[in-house]
Scaffold this motif. Sequence first.
Motif, short mmCIF file in Angstrom:
data_model
loop_
_atom_site.label_atom_id
_atom_site.label_comp_id
_atom_site.label_asym_id
_atom_site.label_seq_id
_atom_site.Cartn_x
_atom_site.Cartn_y
_atom_site.Cartn_z
N SER A 119 4.92 1.59 11.89
CA SER A 119 3.92 2.34 11.13
C SER A 119 3.90 1.89 9.67
N LYS A 120 5.09 1.61 9.13
CA LYS A 120 5.16 1.13 7.75
C LYS A 120 4.46 -0.21 7.60
N GLU A 121 4.64 -1.07 8.57
CA GLU A 121 3.99 -2.38 8.50
C GLU A 121 2.48 -2.24 8.57
N ARG A 122 2.00 -1.30 9.38
CA ARG A 122 0.54 -1.09 9.45
C ARG A 122 0.01 -0.57 8.12
N VAL A 123 0.76 0.38 7.50
CA VAL A 123 0.33 0.89 6.19
C VAL A 123 0.39 -0.20 5.14
N ALA A 124 1.45 -1.03 5.18
CA ALA A 124 1.57 -2.14 4.21
C ALA A 124 0.42 -3.12 4.37
N ALA A 125 0.02 -3.38 5.61
CA ALA A 125 -1.12 -4.29 5.83
C ALA A 125 -2.39 -3.70 5.25
N ALA A 126 -2.57 -2.37 5.43
CA ALA A 126 -3.76 -1.72 4.86
C ALA A 126 -3.74 -1.78 3.33
N ILE A 127 -2.53 -1.56 2.75
CA ILE A 127 -2.41 -1.63 1.28
C ILE A 127 -2.68 -3.04 0.80
N ALA A 128 -2.18 -4.04 1.51
CA ALA A 128 -2.42 -5.43 1.11
C ALA A 128 -3.91 -5.76 1.16
N ALA A 129 -4.60 -5.25 2.19
CA ALA A 129 -6.04 -5.50 2.27
C ALA A 129 -6.77 -4.84 1.11
N ALA A 130 -6.36 -3.58 0.78
CA ALA A 130 -6.99 -2.89 -0.35
C ALA A 130 -6.69 -3.59 -1.66
N ARG A 131 -5.44 -4.10 -1.80
CA ARG A 131 -5.08 -4.80 -3.02
C ARG A 131 -5.87 -6.10 -3.17
N SER A 132 -6.07 -6.78 -2.08
CA SER A 132 -6.86 -8.02 -2.16
C SER A 132 -8.29 -7.72 -2.59
N ARG A 133 -8.84 -6.60 -2.09
CA ARG A 133 -10.19 -6.23 -2.53
C ARG A 133 -10.20 -5.89 -4.01
#
Length: 689
Positions: A210-224
């Motif tokens: 679950s943490k990895e999924r949230v981290a992936a979402a955060i990374a996508a938001a950070r890239s945006r």
Amino acid sequence: MGKEDATTKKRRKLNTGSSNESSKQSPVDLYKKVVEFEESEAKLRPAEKDATLFMKICQDVRQLFADIAELKAKNTDEAKEKISAKRIEASLHLVALKKLNRLEKVRTRAGRDALHKEKQRVDSTQLLLQNLLYEADHLNKEVTKCLQFKSKDEEIELVPVEDFYKNAPTEITRPEITKKDEHQLQLARLEWELRQRRELAGACNELIASKERVAAAIAAARSRLDALAPHLRDVLKSTKPLQECLALRLDEKREETKLASLLPSPLFLLYTNASAYSDALGVKNVAVVISGDEDEARRLEQISNLENELVVSNDSDSDPEANDEDQREKKKRHHRSTKVTKEEKAEAKKKEALKKHPLNVSLSVKIPDGTALNLVFSYLMHLKIIVVKFYLDHSKPIAGVSAADVLDGDCVLNELYTGDSGNDSPHPATSYLLKAAGITDTFQHFIPEVGRPYIWAQRMCGLDFMTAIGDEQKDLKNFQLCPSLSVATVENFIFTLQKRLKARVALMKELQDLESGKIMPSKETSTIRLSGSLTQWQSVSWSEYSQTPSTAFLISEGLVTPDNMLYRAIITRQSAKLVALVALSSDYPKKAPLFSLTLHYNGTHHNASNDDIRDIERVVNTDWQSGNIKSQSLSQQIQQLLICLDVLLESMGTSEFPPDKVMMQPVRGRNRMKPYKYIKQGTGIFVQF
């Protein structure tokens, strides 16, 4: 006959041959026999008797030698015969001595051989004993190792037995078996621990996923957001002309906001509230700036973040082997390090205990005439307190020594609030923290180096140590910041400091006039002609003030302390000289200055020995409260003192001081009171109180 002769001859030859052979071998056999005989005889014969016999034979030999000597001296035939006989007897004695000597040597050799054999036996026995001891010691060590052996399961913290029987299923607990057999109980507890850990490991894996999924979402938001940053910078660049036209400090405030994020919590709270009041009152009245080493502050923040991560990781998952390796590395580095003296260690501890945060907040409070007091607030990270350094910016040059002293930073901030002189740390744990760092000096010793820890400075930063003292649940080293306290204190401090600066500037101007001999009269007494004059005004030290007899009462009553501003005024009129010691409190003009008078005329007179001097002090010191405080000033008190001196001298009735003022009665009553009260009727008249 012939055959018999031949046989007899052969026998003789054989006999002679055998006799020759036996004669050749007989010495060897005889020597052995003699040796064996003497050895056996030495064993049989006691050594003590042989020693006694040896001594007796020696004595006999001495006697024979003495007799032979006497016979030789006679030199007769009979003597010669006796001499030969005695020689034979002496020779026999010598033969006996030789035999005794041989027997003794045989005994000595036999004893030596026996001793050697006994030593060999003892050595072999000792060696055997030592081997047995080594073997026993080895067995003891093996037994100790076996007794000290700890299994891996002993290092596991198992749940208590009660919880085990309560929470574990029956197929694992098996109470009918485990309650009787401790080994089976241990195995069952280990099995329950294994099942629980497997369940926790499964839950942990789910949380990690679950943490990895949230981290992936955060990374996508950070890239945006990163992609959006260049567009935002372009927008900001396009707004710069508009900011310049409207005189906006958006870029500067943005940089200050980034820098403010590196401030420690107390200074950040101070900066936030002071910035708000600066925006409200204007930069001309209040200015706040962050200064210091930004790079060092960033490095310090990174170190603190790393330490927090290490603490969390060590608490959650500690590795004993890694810790042991770290300790070994530390020991190795410690051995490689250079030797440090005790003085260097003490200095390093002192610097660490008094270490400031790299960033500080500078607050400048100004008044309309341009005078500004600049305050630099710093945070001591180890002692957890705020210290303040300050300096004044004067709008105009100051003439006069005493006038310059009242605008000194220490003097302006001294007791800005009652009882707050900043001479000691308000934090109750400061002394304990200094002792823990190996510092024997009190915090007051380091104030010139680090700054003053005023209580109002702590409150401006949201720290209130006084309320934490009564709370037994709080740790003296950790305090919760109080934002509301900071807001109220910053506002009150700014207005209080501005009021103090205005009062000090007005006092400075008064002191400049007094040093030059000018006295600004009040409207009520401006028509009164003064005969005396102010000839000297200067500041005095506490030792000089306290040694004067006229000040003893004020000091004993605690009305004057070393924190007061002390001055001396000399007023002269012909041969009379009045010395006035003036004590100004820190919150002048809220409190009236206190005058201590000494009159030099026909002797020395002061309040302890003269009622007139005491009456004048009462008039000058207490009449301040009777009128309007806002209209009163130090100059008006000096003018009142000049008037009272003229009244005193003129009421004496001497030709040196002719009456110049209208008095109803120069003297009245038993105390012969003088008319110090002025009534504005007509040209003015003086009456008694």
